[in-house]
Design an enzyme around this catalytic site. Structure first.
Site, mmCIF file in Angstrom:
data_model
loop_
_atom_site.group_PDB
_atom_site.id
_atom_site.type_symbol
_atom_site.label_atom_id
_atom_site.label_comp_id
_atom_site.label_asym_id
_atom_site.label_seq_id
_atom_site.Cartn_x
_atom_site.Cartn_y
_atom_site.Cartn_z
ATOM 1 C CG ASP A 126 82.623 95.753 -38.288
ATOM 2 O OD1 ASP A 126 83.099 96.429 -37.359
ATOM 3 O OD2 ASP A 126 83.337 95.145 -39.113
ATOM 4 C CB SER A 127 76.018 94.570 -36.185
ATOM 5 O OG SER A 127 76.449 93.688 -37.184
#
Length: 182
Positions: A126-127
């Site tokens: 999730d980056s």
């Protein structure tokens, strides 16, 4: 998202749907896919066996991938082998509440805004660069169930908008981990 595609709101050709969630033969999604001639592939995945080689074979002739409710982290090897963009929808407002159960994380933190984030997939959970985000106000009157419902609604809208922007070539990489969307 499939209904948006059917209504002509998403300028894409859907090559197939690959799921790590088994669906019965008579479910709404399966019937929709069959009516529209979209192949469905169920792959029972786990952290130990993500079945990435099989996924690569199924998507080798696609222009990009979309992950929705796919709760596995794609490996760097997969991303390097695929060599094209992978877009994910996260039912939380990144960079906060990464990983699983972001609605519960947000509820427990007492936030006043919940959201959804569509982003490019990288090796780090999730980056990746953010394509689109949407938010909605919540109050002390909301419970966990209403947080989840609001988050799921935002998730659908956010992913559809991100895919549309991407397909219309309105998403450009910027610096190391950013995008410009116009």
């Amino acid at each position: 998202m499939l209904h948006g595609w059917q209504d002509g709101k998403l300028p894409v050709d859907i090559a197939c749907v690959i799921s790590n969630h088994e669906r019965g033969a008579n479910t709404h999604v399966i019937r929709f896919l069959e009516r529209n001639g979209i192949p469905y592939h169920y792959l029972d995945t786990s952290t130990e066996n993500k079945r990435e080689e099989e996924i690569l074979k199924l998507v080798q002739n696609t222009d990009f991938l979309v992950l929705a409710r796919y709760m596995q982290v794609l490996s760097g090897k997969f991303l390097r082998s695929y060599e094209k963009d992978v877009i994910n929808i996260h039912h939380g407002l990144l960079p906060s509440f990464k990983g699983g159960f972001p609605s519960k994380q947000a509820f427990d933190a007492g936030v006043k805004l919940i959201g959804a984030t569509s982003h490019f997939v990288t090796e780090e959970l999730d980056s990746g660069p953010i394509i689109e985000q949407m938010v909605e106000r919540v109050t002390h009157r909301d419970n966990l169930r209403s947080f989840i419902q609001k988050s799921e609604n935002l998730e659908k809208q956010c992913l559809a908008k991100a895919i549309k922007s991407y397909c219309e070539l309105r998403v450009l990489p910027y610096e190391h981990n950013k995008t410009v969307v116009f």
